[in-house]
Design an enzyme around this catalytic site. Structure first.
Site, PDB file in Angstrom:
ATOM      1  CG  LEU A  52     -31.447  10.441  25.645  1.00  0.00           C
ATOM      2  CD1 LEU A  52     -32.692  10.802  26.432  1.00  0.00           C
ATOM      3  CD2 LEU A  52     -31.797   9.738  24.351  1.00  0.00           C
ATOM      4  CB  CYS A  53     -25.128  13.953  24.928  1.00  0.00           C
ATOM      5  SG  CYS A  53     -25.292  14.497  26.622  1.00  0.00           S
ATOM      6  CG  HIS A  54     -27.812  16.607  20.020  1.00  0.00           C
ATOM      7  ND1 HIS A  54     -28.569  16.951  21.114  1.00  0.00           N
ATOM      8  CD2 HIS A  54     -28.670  16.403  19.001  1.00  0.00           C
ATOM      9  CE1 HIS A  54     -29.847  16.955  20.767  1.00  0.00           C
ATOM     10  NE2 HIS A  54     -29.939  16.624  19.498  1.00  0.00           N
ATOM     11  CG  MET A 112     -24.984  17.135  29.313  1.00  0.00           C
ATOM     12  SD  MET A 112     -25.222  16.836  31.085  1.00  0.00           S
ATOM     13  CE  MET A 112     -24.533  15.208  31.256  1.00  0.00           C
ATOM     14  CD  GLU A 113     -21.040  18.158  25.320  1.00  0.00           C
ATOM     15  OE1 GLU A 113     -21.580  17.326  24.586  1.00  0.00           O
ATOM     16  OE2 GLU A 113     -21.704  19.007  25.969  1.00  0.00           O
ATOM     17  CG  ASP A 165      -6.739   4.800  37.537  1.00  0.00           C
ATOM     18  OD1 ASP A 165      -6.911   3.696  38.093  1.00  0.00           O
ATOM     19  OD2 ASP A 165      -6.006   4.946  36.544  1.00  0.00           O
TER      20      ASP A 165
END
Length: 164
Positions: free
Chosen positions: A80-82, A118-119, A133
């Site tokens: 739901l992130c733009h 969020m970014e 990793d």
């Protein structure tokens, strides 16, 4: 449902289904968010990374690029992130002998209608995952921890800083 005075989740429609927030009527403002996290590892693993002796190559350089790339893909990862036109993303990775491990800090910035928390969080998360990793061959017991937003600025809700 919440009444008008109680907080409510912004990504829920009135019927309770998931919905993307309409930001079309919001004003464009400069928005910045900072997030942090860390990867705890054996002291020997940290020494190998800092000496540049990992088989997969430059762990810190690769992880930094991965974090920046990930921030630009946040809308493809979080439903739901733009999609945002980021103007700046930075990722800093610092050794911390006391952990022992690597501390990660990311900043995301834009001028737009919605925040970039969020970014910044995505940048930190993928940076930490890339460190894992690239070093897992010598230390499968590494721990990724402490991922959180430190601060955000801009928008209707204004500035916010984590109480530490």
């Amino acid at each position: 449902m919440a009444d008008e005075t109680s907080p409510r989740l912004t990504h829920l429609a009135e019927d309770g289904s998931a919905a993307m927030v309409d930001v079309g009527d919001k004003a464009d403002t400069v928005r910045v968010a900072e997030a942090v996290g860390h990867v705890r590892m054996k002291p020997e693993t940290l020494a190998l990374i800092l000496a540049g002796n990992m088989k997969k190559g430059d762990v810190i350089g690769a992880a930094r690029i991965a974090g920046i790339m990930a921030a630009k893909q946040t809308a493809n990862l979080i439903p739901l992130c733009h999609p945002l036109a980021l103007t700046k993303v930075s990722v800093e990775i610092e050794p911390d002998e006391a952990l022992p491990g690597l501390r990660v800090r990311a900043m995301a910035k834009l001028t737009g209608k919605t925040g970039v928390e969020m970014e910044a969080l995505t940048a930190v998360s993928v940076t930490c995952l890339t460190i894992y990793d690239m070093a897992k061959a010598v230390d499968r017991g590494m721990e990724i921890d402490g991922i959180k937003v430190l601060a955000k600025s801009g928008g209707k809700s204004g500035d916010w800083k984590l109480d530490t």
